[in-house]
Scaffold this motif. Sequence first.
Motif, PDB file in Angstrom:
ATOM      1  N   LEU A 584      -5.181  13.903   2.664  1.00 26.64           N
ATOM      2  CA  LEU A 584      -6.375  13.836   1.823  1.00 26.64           C
ATOM      3  C   LEU A 584      -7.482  13.048   2.512  1.00 26.64           C
ATOM      4  CD1 LEU A 584      -4.625  13.168  -1.607  1.00 26.64           C
ATOM      5  CD2 LEU A 584      -5.750  15.288  -0.913  1.00 26.64           C
ATOM      6  N   ILE A 585      -7.114  11.929   3.130  1.00 26.00           N
ATOM      7  CA  ILE A 585      -8.115  11.093   3.799  1.00 26.00           C
ATOM      8  C   ILE A 585      -8.695  11.815   5.010  1.00 26.00           C
ATOM      9  CG2 ILE A 585      -8.454   8.933   5.063  1.00 26.00           C
ATOM     10  CD1 ILE A 585      -6.289   7.711   3.228  1.00 26.00           C
ATOM     11  N   ARG A 586      -7.835  12.488   5.788  1.00 17.59           N
ATOM     12  CA  ARG A 586      -8.334  13.247   6.950  1.00 17.59           C
ATOM     13  C   ARG A 586      -9.295  14.340   6.517  1.00 17.59           C
ATOM     14  NH1 ARG A 586      -3.133  12.132   8.997  1.00 17.59           N
ATOM     15  NH2 ARG A 586      -2.228  13.921   7.909  1.00 17.59           N
ATOM     16  N   ARG A 587      -8.982  15.004   5.418  1.00 19.46           N
ATOM     17  CA  ARG A 587      -9.867  16.069   4.930  1.00 19.46           C
ATOM     18  C   ARG A 587     -11.234  15.495   4.549  1.00 19.46           C
ATOM     19  NH1 ARG A 587      -7.445  19.176   0.018  1.00 19.46           N
ATOM     20  NH2 ARG A 587      -8.169  17.315  -1.097  1.00 19.46           N
ATOM     21  N   GLU A 588     -11.256  14.313   3.948  1.00 16.29           N
ATOM     22  CA  GLU A 588     -12.532  13.695   3.570  1.00 16.29           C
ATOM     23  C   GLU A 588     -13.347  13.307   4.807  1.00 16.29           C
ATOM     24  OE1 GLU A 588     -11.868  10.462   0.879  1.00 16.29           O
ATOM     25  OE2 GLU A 588     -10.829  11.689  -0.609  1.00 16.29           O
ATOM     26  N   VAL A 589     -12.663  12.788   5.848  1.00 11.45           N
ATOM     27  CA  VAL A 589     -13.365  12.420   7.074  1.00 11.45           C
ATOM     28  C   VAL A 589     -14.021  13.658   7.708  1.00 11.45           C
ATOM     29  CG1 VAL A 589     -13.072  11.546   9.428  1.00 11.45           C
ATOM     30  CG2 VAL A 589     -11.920  10.404   7.518  1.00 11.45           C
ATOM     31  N   LEU A 590     -13.268  14.736   7.817  1.00 15.88           N
ATOM     32  CA  LEU A 590     -13.799  15.946   8.437  1.00 15.88           C
ATOM     33  C   LEU A 590     -14.917  16.553   7.592  1.00 15.88           C
ATOM     34  CD1 LEU A 590     -10.460  17.529   9.719  1.00 15.88           C
ATOM     35  CD2 LEU A 590     -12.261  16.401  11.062  1.00 15.88           C
ATOM     36  N   SER A 591     -14.797  16.466   6.278  1.00 15.82           N
ATOM     37  CA  SER A 591     -15.858  16.968   5.412  1.00 15.82           C
ATOM     38  C   SER A 591     -17.149  16.198   5.673  1.00 15.82           C
ATOM     39  CB  SER A 591     -15.445  16.851   3.948  1.00 15.82           C
ATOM     40  OG  SER A 591     -16.519  17.175   3.085  1.00 15.82           O
ATOM     41  N   ALA A 592     -17.035  14.880   5.813  1.00 19.97           N
ATOM     42  CA  ALA A 592     -18.221  14.065   6.056  1.00 19.97           C
ATOM     43  C   ALA A 592     -18.833  14.349   7.424  1.00 19.97           C
ATOM     44  CB  ALA A 592     -17.864  12.588   5.935  1.00 19.97           C
ATOM     45  N   ARG A 593     -17.986  14.582   8.424  1.00 16.92           N
ATOM     46  CA  ARG A 593     -18.520  14.836   9.767  1.00 16.92           C
ATOM     47  C   ARG A 593     -19.100  16.248   9.905  1.00 16.92           C
ATOM     48  NH1 ARG A 593     -19.635  10.078  11.514  1.00 16.92           N
ATOM     49  NH2 ARG A 593     -17.925   8.826  12.345  1.00 16.92           N
ATOM     50  N   ASN A 594     -18.499  17.217   9.223  1.00 16.16           N
ATOM     51  CA  ASN A 594     -18.918  18.609   9.388  1.00 16.16           C
ATOM     52  C   ASN A 594     -19.978  19.043   8.385  1.00 16.16           C
ATOM     53  OD1 ASN A 594     -17.083  18.934  11.505  1.00 16.16           O
ATOM     54  ND2 ASN A 594     -15.424  19.445  10.089  1.00 16.16           N
ATOM     55  N   ALA A 595     -19.958  18.434   7.199  1.00 15.59           N
ATOM     56  CA  ALA A 595     -20.947  18.791   6.172  1.00 15.59           C
ATOM     57  C   ALA A 595     -21.569  17.505   5.638  1.00 15.59           C
ATOM     58  CB  ALA A 595     -20.271  19.589   5.059  1.00 15.59           C
ATOM     59  N   ALA A 596     -20.931  16.921   4.628  1.00 22.38           N
ATOM     60  CA  ALA A 596     -21.428  15.652   4.099  1.00 22.38           C
ATOM     61  C   ALA A 596     -20.362  15.042   3.208  1.00 22.38           C
ATOM     62  CB  ALA A 596     -22.722  15.835   3.314  1.00 22.38           C
ATOM     63  N   GLY A 597     -20.380  13.737   3.160  1.00 16.82           N
ATOM     64  CA  GLY A 597     -19.531  13.002   2.233  1.00 16.82           C
ATOM     65  C   GLY A 597     -20.409  12.314   1.199  1.00 16.82           C
ATOM     66  N   ILE A 598     -19.924  12.295  -0.029  1.00 19.80           N
ATOM     67  CA  ILE A 598     -20.678  11.652  -1.115  1.00 19.80           C
ATOM     68  C   ILE A 598     -19.870  10.420  -1.525  1.00 19.80           C
ATOM     69  CG2 ILE A 598     -21.606  11.926  -3.440  1.00 19.80           C
ATOM     70  CD1 ILE A 598     -21.603  14.999  -2.835  1.00 19.80           C
ATOM     71  N   PHE A 599     -20.513   9.276  -1.437  1.00 18.50           N
ATOM     72  CA  PHE A 599     -19.785   8.007  -1.544  1.00 18.50           C
ATOM     73  C   PHE A 599     -20.468   7.088  -2.556  1.00 18.50           C
ATOM     74  CE2 PHE A 599     -19.141   3.629   0.144  1.00 18.50           C
ATOM     75  CZ  PHE A 599     -17.762   3.555  -0.040  1.00 18.50           C
ATOM     76  N   ASP A 600     -19.651   6.415  -3.387  1.00 14.77           N
ATOM     77  CA  ASP A 600     -20.184   5.442  -4.341  1.00 14.77           C
ATOM     78  C   ASP A 600     -20.295   4.092  -3.633  1.00 14.77           C
ATOM     79  OD1 ASP A 600     -20.845   3.735  -6.379  1.00 14.77           O
ATOM     80  OD2 ASP A 600     -19.254   4.383  -7.748  1.00 14.77           O
ATOM     81  N   PRO A 781     -16.765  14.327  -2.438  1.00 12.86           N
ATOM     82  CA  PRO A 781     -16.696  12.857  -2.564  1.00 12.86           C
ATOM     83  C   PRO A 781     -15.688  12.294  -1.571  1.00 12.86           C
ATOM     84  CG  PRO A 781     -16.597  13.909  -4.721  1.00 12.86           C
ATOM     85  CD  PRO A 781     -16.427  14.999  -3.708  1.00 12.86           C
ATOM     86  N   ILE A 782     -15.980  11.147  -1.034  1.00 13.71           N
ATOM     87  CA  ILE A 782     -15.047  10.478  -0.119  1.00 13.71           C
ATOM     88  C   ILE A 782     -14.801   9.058  -0.614  1.00 13.71           C
ATOM     89  CG2 ILE A 782     -15.815  11.857   1.854  1.00 13.71           C
ATOM     90  CD1 ILE A 782     -17.323   9.374   2.865  1.00 13.71           C
ATOM     91  N   GLY A 783     -13.611   8.543  -0.310  1.00 10.85           N
ATOM     92  CA  GLY A 783     -13.245   7.194  -0.703  1.00 10.85           C
ATOM     93  C   GLY A 783     -13.435   6.200   0.422  1.00 10.85           C
TER      94      GLY A 783
END
Length: 931
Positions: A584-600, A781-783
């Motif tokens: 799950l964490i790896r998927r969030e990292v790649l999402s942020a690098r390839n598209a965008a991550g949304i973070f609180d 969303p990313i944590g």
Amino acid sequence: MTSHRTDRAGLIDRTQPRNFTFDGKAYRGFEGDTLASALLANGVRVMGRSFKYHRPRGPWGAWVDDPNAIMTVTLDGRSFPNCPAATTPLVEDMQARAVNAWPSAAFDIKAGLDLFHRWLGAGFYYKTFMWPDWHLFEPMIRKMAGLGDISRDAPKNYTADQVHDHCEVLVIGGGAAGLACARAAAEAGRGVVLVDDHPIFGGGLHQSVQIEDRTPSEWIADQLAAIMGAGGRVLPTTTAFGVYDHGLVGLAEYGAFGTAPHLHRMRADRIVLATGALDRPVTFAGNDRPGVMAVDAACEYLARYGVLVGRRIALASNNSLADAAEAMLTQAGAKITRISPQDGAIRALGGKQLKGLAQGLRRHEVDTVLASGGLTPLVHLWRHAGGKLDWCAARQAFLPGAAPDGMVAIGAANGTFDLDQALSEARAIGAGNASDAAARTYSLTPLWPEPGDKGRQWIDFQHDVTLKDVELAARENYVSVEHLKRYTTLGMASDQGKTSNMAGLAAMAAIQDRPLPEVGTTTFRPPFVPVPFEMYHGHHGKQLWHPLKRLALEPQHRAAGAALGEYGGWLRPGWYGTGNRGDLIRREVLSARNAAGIFDASPLGKIEVMGPDAEDFVNFIYYNTIRTLKPGNIRYGFMLTEGGIVMDDGVIARLTENRFVISCSSGHVDSVREHLEAWRQDGNNPDRIFIHDLTQQWSTVTITGPKARDILAKLPLGLDLSAQAFPHMTVQETQREETPIRIARVSFTGDISYEISIRSSRASDLWDKVVAAGEPHGATPIGIEALSILRAEKGYIMVGKDTDGETMPHDLGITIPRLKKKPAYIGDRSLHSDKANLPDRKALVGLAVGDGDKVLPTGAHIVDGTLSRSLGYVTSSYDSPTLGHPVALGLLENGSARTGEIVSVWHMGETRQATVCAACFFDPEGERLHA
């Protein structure tokens, strides 16, 4: 039925017997008894020993005014020291032992000290033990000092809750006046809280036959029902122990014995004192013997507990309230002999057991002496609040005078001892009206200690202060009441002078031939009664030790399947979704690098610094130069301690000429705020610098990644988002639906990022719109776990993780301010010390491992070739989904000169190899950041 228990019902439950022991002997009482009432019911008179002479002591009072019966109580294997027997509720299997007595109160081996009383008068210790050396005697004296023993093993689960509370009217005291006032205030529509330290309201009313044509129990129940029916609150077994600054009242709410009281920090618009009055002792020879008690105490034991303290009673009183007491005790079966102390000196006869009372040549065969020298209003809380006292000759007492703000006294606390008048006064005050004066029925003849009288006449029962001790203090010129108190220890017992102060002051006044009010009173200080330290301490663990902060967007995170955890004192999403955590964490990292991550990013500090001197102040606070920062721009910087150590990093934005926003690390907001406030008041004009922590008033939603600009463009903000109009490290302010919005282009990932801040009440709407706008672009969303990897790939540090207590800015590669910044700043001199310039200082480095190698353990030591010495350690280490191999940061001796060097990394007996490299692994040129 025991020999001293009467048929009078009282307030105990005779269907529920309670077994207990005292000094190893078994006894029985009932539910609702106190230790003192149960022992008196069983015929026990001697319940303690005095502090200095170890003379036998029995109860003088029936509540907080008793200084004599102090016990160590053991229950369920837990010991509680210095429990007043008159206020300690009786519990099944309670084991009580008198303090300051061995082997028992009835037979105390140290009682022989009383034989030497001629040489142990007031202040003897100041004179006797100075020669040849105080230190020779100190161990023995300290061993004998004090009352009771504190167990080395603190009771488990003895923790107190603390509540901050408010009301319009706080009525302290649940007697007749307090009940009537609280009812009138509640029915007038005011928010009322009524507190009383007894478990059953009513005060002295239980001694009465009727009140307003009803029994006391019926009348009390009617008042309580009316108060609660009108929205008022009542708190029994709750002691108001102090009034502090700005009208703060400390309330200790007691539960079952053995549990710590709850602390209520109560603030009230108006405080009404209905605390009542205490019966004063009469000073005569032998007045400390067990069996000599207060008149009011005897009536309380009979009314509340059905205990007749004696069968043949001498009643020595100087006031009109003795008539009702005589009638009550006579009806219960006692034979009463009235004694007028004004007709001649009296003395108690006997030893441990009272044998009689003598007045002149006449002897009265009695087993109990009840004494009353008049009533003393309880004005302690009045004085805590700064109220003044006036002397009343008619009542021979100090009464409330000039009132503290928001406080009024009623009933016996105000010197209104007539019941009808007290009710009238209370109802008028409760309704918000002025009180009308009615005729007073209370009368007394002045009765104070007579200096020069024969016999040992006791003023402070617990501390063994006699009339002769006061006379000695006067001869030695300790005539000030404060000096008298400390020289003789008068009024320094656990009851804090409730029974002794007035007699001691009167004796000193008579010795000096001065009016009593001219002598004055000693200082009244909280607490009114002893309270457990644990109540102030409160819970010392979990969230009450370090309260967990909550996000305004927590419901949105939970709905999205976030795994919430504590990060930097905040409950924050670690990652989203269910399944394998690493995937799950790896998927969030790649999402942020390839598209965008949304973070609180709401926990990031948002501390505003404003004012004419704000620029000079932040320039002094920061290691980096802030003076050259233009409005609308942002700068990364360090805050240092005076020792030059990095305490926090973050960015500072300049909104206008005299307004800055400090965005510090999430876990350092409190310490940074305190740091700023301390320096604001040290060497600066605090009227020209203003600091406001708005961290929890603003929520921040961050969009980071190559698609961040496209996602932000879908929000109707009316901004030009081009790189030229909105470059990296700038900030813009706008509005959306009349709501202020602040957008900072600043990154913690190495990709283009926008931090959108909005007031927390509108954060959920902003989050939903950002998530919806990001979905077509593949944004998720990313944590914080993914964010930690993203920042480590870029070589961005976390202060406290990638730094230690010795890390300075140049250890992290930031050297220019150290070399070129001319204006003074915190820590500047320390950066040029010999230690700061050592060549082997630990510096931040990157650590690369070979292809296919596993992640280096965080905390692993970088060692020399012989594995005999640590050269540094790994601070951050992750498997990078972006790069396809592990990355690590570390602190290494002379690290900047070791680039390219292969080092050994040791952890738990295993040695690995790593290559020292630059800390930035991802996009070292910063092309993505400035896109």
